[in-house]
Enzyme design. Sequence first.
Site, mmCIF file in Angstrom:
data_model
loop_
_atom_site.group_PDB
_atom_site.id
_atom_site.type_symbol
_atom_site.label_atom_id
_atom_site.label_comp_id
_atom_site.label_asym_id
_atom_site.label_seq_id
_atom_site.Cartn_x
_atom_site.Cartn_y
_atom_site.Cartn_z
ATOM 1 N N ARG A 19 -2.335 -2.349 -18.264
ATOM 2 C CA ARG A 19 -3.511 -1.479 -18.236
ATOM 3 C C ARG A 19 -3.289 -0.370 -17.220
ATOM 4 O O ARG A 19 -3.127 -0.627 -16.029
ATOM 5 C CB ARG A 19 -4.763 -2.276 -17.863
ATOM 6 C CG ARG A 19 -4.992 -3.485 -18.716
ATOM 7 C CD ARG A 19 -6.407 -3.972 -18.625
ATOM 8 N NE ARG A 19 -7.239 -3.200 -19.506
ATOM 9 C CZ ARG A 19 -7.376 -3.445 -20.814
ATOM 10 N NH1 ARG A 19 -6.745 -4.449 -21.381
ATOM 11 N NH2 ARG A 19 -8.151 -2.686 -21.552
ATOM 12 N N ASP A 52 -5.800 13.819 -25.638
ATOM 13 C CA ASP A 52 -5.889 12.437 -25.144
ATOM 14 C C ASP A 52 -5.356 11.535 -26.247
ATOM 15 O O ASP A 52 -6.050 11.247 -27.215
ATOM 16 C CB ASP A 52 -7.352 12.126 -24.801
ATOM 17 C CG ASP A 52 -7.549 10.683 -24.346
ATOM 18 O OD1 ASP A 52 -6.586 9.880 -24.425
ATOM 19 O OD2 ASP A 52 -8.670 10.351 -23.924
ATOM 20 N N TYR A 85 0.858 -1.194 0.000
ATOM 21 C CA TYR A 85 0.000 0.000 0.000
ATOM 22 C C TYR A 85 0.881 1.226 0.000
ATOM 23 O O TYR A 85 1.813 1.311 0.790
ATOM 24 C CB TYR A 85 -0.929 0.038 1.226
ATOM 25 C CG TYR A 85 -2.363 0.128 0.785
ATOM 26 C CD1 TYR A 85 -2.840 1.315 0.215
ATOM 27 C CD2 TYR A 85 -3.219 -0.956 0.871
ATOM 28 C CE1 TYR A 85 -4.136 1.388 -0.247
ATOM 29 C CE2 TYR A 85 -4.517 -0.880 0.411
ATOM 30 C CZ TYR A 85 -4.975 0.302 -0.153
ATOM 31 O OH TYR A 85 -6.251 0.375 -0.616
ATOM 32 N N THR A 97 -3.461 6.215 -22.318
ATOM 33 C CA THR A 97 -3.477 4.894 -21.709
ATOM 34 C C THR A 97 -2.121 4.258 -21.982
ATOM 35 O O THR A 97 -1.404 4.678 -22.891
ATOM 36 C CB THR A 97 -4.573 3.996 -22.313
ATOM 37 O OG1 THR A 97 -4.471 4.062 -23.734
ATOM 38 C CG2 THR A 97 -5.954 4.434 -21.887
ATOM 39 N N GLU A 104 -0.311 4.878 -0.599
ATOM 40 C CA GLU A 104 -1.040 6.125 -0.839
ATOM 41 C C GLU A 104 -0.109 7.318 -0.721
ATOM 42 O O GLU A 104 0.696 7.404 0.211
ATOM 43 C CB GLU A 104 -2.189 6.273 0.171
ATOM 44 C CG GLU A 104 -3.379 5.410 -0.186
ATOM 45 C CD GLU A 104 -4.537 5.590 0.786
ATOM 46 O OE1 GLU A 104 -4.349 6.230 1.837
ATOM 47 O OE2 GLU A 104 -5.622 5.079 0.489
ATOM 48 N N LYS A 161 -2.600 0.386 -24.829
ATOM 49 C CA LYS A 161 -3.016 0.315 -26.239
ATOM 50 C C LYS A 161 -1.768 0.286 -27.108
ATOM 51 O O LYS A 161 -0.970 -0.630 -26.961
ATOM 52 C CB LYS A 161 -3.966 1.466 -26.549
ATOM 53 C CG LYS A 161 -5.281 1.303 -25.784
ATOM 54 C CD LYS A 161 -6.266 2.421 -26.013
ATOM 55 C CE LYS A 161 -7.465 2.217 -25.100
ATOM 56 N NZ LYS A 161 -8.294 3.428 -25.010
#
Length: 444
Positions: free
Chosen positions: A232, A197, A51, A223, A53, A226
Amino acid sequence: MNYLPMVDPEIKDLIAKEEQRQKETLSFIPSENYASQAVLEALGSGLTNKYSEGYPNKRYYQGQKYIDAIESLCLERAKALFNVPFANVQPYSGSPANAAVYFGLLAPGDTIMGLSLKSGGHLTHGVPNITFSGKFFQSVQYDVGEDGFLHYDEIEKLALKHKPRMIIAGITHYPRQLDFERFAAIARKVDAFLLADISHIVSLIIAGVHPSPFVQAHVVTTTTHKTLRGPRGAIIMVTQKGLEKDPLMGEKINKAVFPGLQGGPHDQVTAAIAVALQEASKPQFKRYGLQIAKNAKALADSLLCCGLKLMSDGTDNHVMVVDLRQQNILGNTVAEGLEEAGIVANRNAVPFDPNPPFYPSGLRLGTPAATSRGLGLKEMKLIGGWIADIVCDLSRVKHEMGIVFDQEKKRETRSIIIGKTRKINEIRPKVAKLCRAFPLKKQY
Ligand SMILES: *Cc1c(COP(=O)(O)O)cnc(C)c1O
């Protein structure tokens, strides 16, 4: 030692089958690609246990020595590859990345202006009613003209009329290059942010076969799964011009990602993005981007030669949309027919589509995945012919034999497709042979 077969044979079996399906079929879905083994290994690592954060050196949890190093390296690689002063690599995917940009730089109810879904934009570019981008913001959408091209004078008129706070330039199936310089000029006139984008075209930009937005836009999102061929995820970047407009832009975006929209970052994805960026910085990646575009042109030429109609009559990026209205057959039927032959593509709306999105009049094809396998111009010509043959055969069955494909009963459609179309049975072994000749690669 593999534990999955022992611990969960059911899931193991399904994964194995899906991987086999990927090997034995050709993906022409323009948003798909094949990640390298190195990317997959980073993804499947123990980083998923952590974790973290916050951001490097500013975390809410202890034990971040190596996670900080990984995220910092990933950020450095992103900034170096795209030559930008700021990046955030934590967005879980492309849609949350765009959400973070809007929530970071706009107030709820501000006006955004993006390309409509039917004309080739993305859901997150302001599609009304059904998306956060169209619900939390006032959305104005621009369209392509009857000819399938963007008309920048029209976009400018719309911007002057509605005075958007942000203009979004990005595509999912618009088959032509974007004129970022012109978009920037329009944004300047109405004092709007320009968000590029580049999820679909990032590799073409790296290869220099598509104009780059990194000088013109304020913010760039992409992204990573792609054409970039990574895991991803997504990257948000602020350009020099963005920082000139608002020196706090990077901080605002960081805050919008965490704690604004997300909790802990997916550290295994961050590591895998770093690997993908490393791969994308090599000279062979530029050759890859170039070949994607060459292959798309060859595939489009082949389809046109066989008498099919394409949106805007061709492509100058990686994607094309077959307009099936003259064959009077729906995109979903053709996509199902192609799948029976081992060619995987997706149904797609065409501009001014009279049909609904789930039963649209078009078929979208893209070359990034096939190009990763090593397919070239010769294969594109062949495959274009096969696709055209299947379209014509389905259309013939529908019209000569008076068979109506029942849209609601998928099973029935499938059995008709298999039973009545000679071409699909003829083409299936040829596709299989091509798949064997061009196996998925472990390394690029
Ligand atoms: C794919 C895509 C997105 C969204 O990415 P997801 O990872 O599917 O959320 C956003 N914008 C564009 C232009 C895309 O092509």
